[in-house]
Motif scaffolding. Structure first.
Motif, PDB file in Angstrom:
ATOM      1  N   ILE A  20       0.838  -1.198   0.000  1.00 45.25           N
ATOM      2  CA  ILE A  20       0.000   0.000   0.000  1.00 45.25           C
ATOM      3  C   ILE A  20       0.872   1.248   0.000  1.00 45.25           C
ATOM      4  O   ILE A  20       0.638   2.192  -0.759  1.00 45.25           O
ATOM      5  N   HIS A  21       1.918   1.259   0.820  1.00 45.84           N
ATOM      6  CA  HIS A  21       2.831   2.405   0.878  1.00 45.84           C
ATOM      7  C   HIS A  21       3.546   2.590  -0.464  1.00 45.84           C
ATOM      8  O   HIS A  21       3.695   3.720  -0.948  1.00 45.84           O
ATOM      9  N   ALA A  22       3.982   1.497  -1.087  1.00 47.98           N
ATOM     10  CA  ALA A  22       4.674   1.585  -2.375  1.00 47.98           C
ATOM     11  C   ALA A  22       3.765   2.185  -3.445  1.00 47.98           C
ATOM     12  O   ALA A  22       4.202   3.007  -4.260  1.00 47.98           O
ATOM     13  N   ALA A  23       2.492   1.782  -3.459  1.00 53.43           N
ATOM     14  CA  ALA A  23       1.550   2.339  -4.426  1.00 53.43           C
ATOM     15  C   ALA A  23       1.325   3.824  -4.163  1.00 53.43           C
ATOM     16  O   ALA A  23       1.266   4.629  -5.097  1.00 53.43           O
ATOM     17  N   ALA A  24       1.215   4.200  -2.888  1.00 54.77           N
ATOM     18  CA  ALA A  24       1.031   5.614  -2.534  1.00 54.77           C
ATOM     19  C   ALA A  24       2.247   6.434  -2.952  1.00 54.77           C
ATOM     20  O   ALA A  24       2.109   7.540  -3.497  1.00 54.77           O
ATOM     21  N   LEU A  25       3.426   5.903  -2.726  1.00 49.91           N
ATOM     22  CA  LEU A  25       4.651   6.590  -3.120  1.00 49.91           C
ATOM     23  C   LEU A  25       4.709   6.792  -4.627  1.00 49.91           C
ATOM     24  O   LEU A  25       5.033   7.886  -5.110  1.00 49.91           O
ATOM     25  N   GLN A  26       4.366   5.761  -5.398  1.00 47.61           N
ATOM     26  CA  GLN A  26       4.352   5.893  -6.861  1.00 47.61           C
ATOM     27  C   GLN A  26       3.343   6.950  -7.303  1.00 47.61           C
ATOM     28  O   GLN A  26       3.621   7.742  -8.203  1.00 47.61           O
ATOM     29  N   TYR A  27       2.178   6.964  -6.677  1.00 46.02           N
ATOM     30  CA  TYR A  27       1.153   7.942  -7.032  1.00 46.02           C
ATOM     31  C   TYR A  27       1.644   9.360  -6.769  1.00 46.02           C
ATOM     32  O   TYR A  27       1.533  10.239  -7.629  1.00 46.02           O
ATOM     33  N   VAL A  28       2.196   9.603  -5.588  1.00 50.72           N
ATOM     34  CA  VAL A  28       2.669  10.945  -5.241  1.00 50.72           C
ATOM     35  C   VAL A  28       3.827  11.347  -6.148  1.00 50.72           C
ATOM     36  O   VAL A  28       3.903  12.498  -6.593  1.00 50.72           O
TER      37      VAL A  28
END
Length: 89
Positions: A20-28
């Motif tokens: 979840i954190h990795a996906a959020a980081l990619q989005y930001v």
């Protein structure tokens, strides 16, 4: 949408906090247009990643479906097969 952000809903086992954190980081990163913000922007960048991580975790916990959970290995194999067809020369 960024190709590096993968579907996280309806998998067995469920998405991990790291996924979840990795996906959020990619989005930001995509929205900000940078992989590493300047020192002046680091705090805002980190707050955004934390907020998106939290929102994503909440969303995943509230989503429901009647479809059977997907298998990660099967979905990865399908993605590799699509990539082979896409990039075959």
């Amino acid at each position: 949408m960024c190709r590096n952000i993968h579907q996280l809903h309806n998998f067995e086992p469920p998405a991990t906090p790291d996924e979840i954190h990795a996906a959020a980081l990619q989005y930001v990163r995509k929205v900000a247009g940078t992989t590493r913000p300047s020192q002046a922007n680091q705090e805002a960048f980190d707050r955004a990643v934390a907020a998106v991580t939290q929102a994503t975790a909440e969303l995943l916990s509230e989503l429901t479906t009647t479809a059977p959970p997907k298998n990660r290995e099967t979905e990865a194999a399908k993605a590799r097969a699509r990539a082979e067809r896409r990039y075959a020369s």
